[in-house]
Enzyme design. Sequence first.
Site, mmCIF file in Angstrom:
data_model
loop_
_atom_site.group_PDB
_atom_site.id
_atom_site.type_symbol
_atom_site.label_atom_id
_atom_site.label_comp_id
_atom_site.label_asym_id
_atom_site.label_seq_id
_atom_site.Cartn_x
_atom_site.Cartn_y
_atom_site.Cartn_z
ATOM 1 N N LEU A 86 2.695 -1.565 5.349
ATOM 2 C CA LEU A 86 2.260 -0.234 5.765
ATOM 3 C C LEU A 86 3.466 0.679 5.814
ATOM 4 O O LEU A 86 4.505 0.318 6.368
ATOM 5 C CB LEU A 86 1.601 -0.292 7.144
ATOM 6 C CG LEU A 86 1.217 1.053 7.765
ATOM 7 C CD1 LEU A 86 0.112 1.730 6.953
ATOM 8 C CD2 LEU A 86 0.755 0.865 9.215
ATOM 9 N N SER A 141 0.855 -1.190 0.000
ATOM 10 C CA SER A 141 0.000 0.000 0.000
ATOM 11 C C SER A 141 0.887 1.233 0.000
ATOM 12 O O SER A 141 2.074 1.168 0.319
ATOM 13 C CB SER A 141 -0.909 0.013 1.233
ATOM 14 O OG SER A 141 -0.143 0.137 2.423
ATOM 15 N N ILE A 198 6.629 -3.184 7.734
ATOM 16 C CA ILE A 198 6.679 -1.727 7.829
ATOM 17 C C ILE A 198 7.617 -1.237 6.730
ATOM 18 O O ILE A 198 8.769 -1.664 6.648
ATOM 19 C CB ILE A 198 7.188 -1.266 9.203
ATOM 20 C CG1 ILE A 198 6.247 -1.753 10.318
ATOM 21 C CG2 ILE A 198 7.309 0.256 9.234
ATOM 22 C CD1 ILE A 198 4.826 -1.237 10.211
ATOM 23 N N LYS A 199 7.125 -0.360 5.884
ATOM 24 C CA LYS A 199 7.917 0.145 4.763
ATOM 25 C C LYS A 199 8.811 1.301 5.233
ATOM 26 O O LYS A 199 8.318 2.290 5.778
ATOM 27 C CB LYS A 199 7.002 0.606 3.626
ATOM 28 C CG LYS A 199 6.217 -0.518 2.982
ATOM 29 C CD LYS A 199 5.198 -0.019 1.973
ATOM 30 C CE LYS A 199 5.826 0.396 0.671
ATOM 31 N NZ LYS A 199 4.800 0.731 -0.351
ATOM 32 N N ILE A 200 10.108 1.142 5.009
ATOM 33 C CA ILE A 200 11.087 2.173 5.343
ATOM 34 C C ILE A 200 11.902 2.461 4.092
ATOM 35 O O ILE A 200 12.415 1.535 3.454
ATOM 36 C CB ILE A 200 12.028 1.707 6.475
ATOM 37 C CG1 ILE A 200 11.235 1.420 7.757
ATOM 38 C CG2 ILE A 200 13.104 2.759 6.753
ATOM 39 C CD1 ILE A 200 12.091 0.886 8.894
#
Length: 358
Positions: free
Chosen positions: A107, A43, A138-140
Amino acid sequence: MKPTQQLHDAGQSLWIDDITREMLDSGRLAKMVAELSVTGLTSNPTIFEKAVGKGSDYDEAIEKLLRKGLSDEALFFELALDDLRRAADLFLPVHKRTAGVDGFVSLEVSPLLAYDTDATIAEAKRLYAKAGKPNLFIKIPGTKEGLPAIEAATFAGVPVNVTLLFSTADYLAAAEAYMRGLEKRVAAGLDPDVRSVASVFISRWDRAIVEDVPDELKNRLGNAIGQHAYRTYRELLDSDRWQRLENAGARPQRLLFASTSSKDKRAHDTLYVEALAAPNTVNTMPEETLRAFADHGKLAAVLSPYGGDCDSVLDAHAKAGVDVEALARKLQSDGAKAFVASWQDLLKSIGAKSKALA
């Protein structure tokens, strides 16, 4: 057999680059899982902005959340986490069946934190704990400032989807940050089985130079970058350093091909999907591209671990005046700015919607 099933059977995970409440409520996402071999999703703020700002699917939830006095950003994360928890539950059987290899949702931390290492680390830990789902990434971003956050999040046991990678050098930097995090876990006596993917963006390369290269090179750079990254990925998995981690119980950070929809109407609509079919990787694509591949895609062969003809294609671009490393830096910088713009548009849409519903 559908091409999507063939691709899945070849060992590549097909993830949808989309999530909306309508997809969940209508059963459309579940149908893609059942019929199109979709085993995960990603997303981003643009996806949510369109869903929140241009429809009414979130109105009831927003009205309830407004009573809590949340900021626009906090309200967004509540909405996003509700959707992603439901999607994570949908993919949980895949996650369990594949022993945690597949079945993830992603996310993103606030793009405003892309150049703030400490804030990114804190937010990654907070969002993962708040989601409460084992199959959530978790997108970093893989920016210079993001790399220490990737290492720290991995050490903390947070599964990370490293985003905004463009060149093979970007991929290697992200992979090394991941391995440093795992090595610290091993040294501390912690379980090194913390999953991750490294997302290399493909089509934006060609969009950036499509008018600047001769016809024989148009829409070829993105695939060459992906092939080169895949060769490096395979080499890294064969390295002594990775083998030591794997012996300690770690699992590979999988290479993910992102931005795989064709941006040039002159190019075939499944160009990047067909060229980057590779085992133990992920391809995340918009629904339009997924359905196009399911309808008329062709899987001729899987990608060679040696990168196919990527060297000759990269050499040809260099001779045509394309500075790949300089372009990689520009694409990452432009990508970070675009994410910030999308984030600000999202918060404006939520603010406008909140005022209308208050």
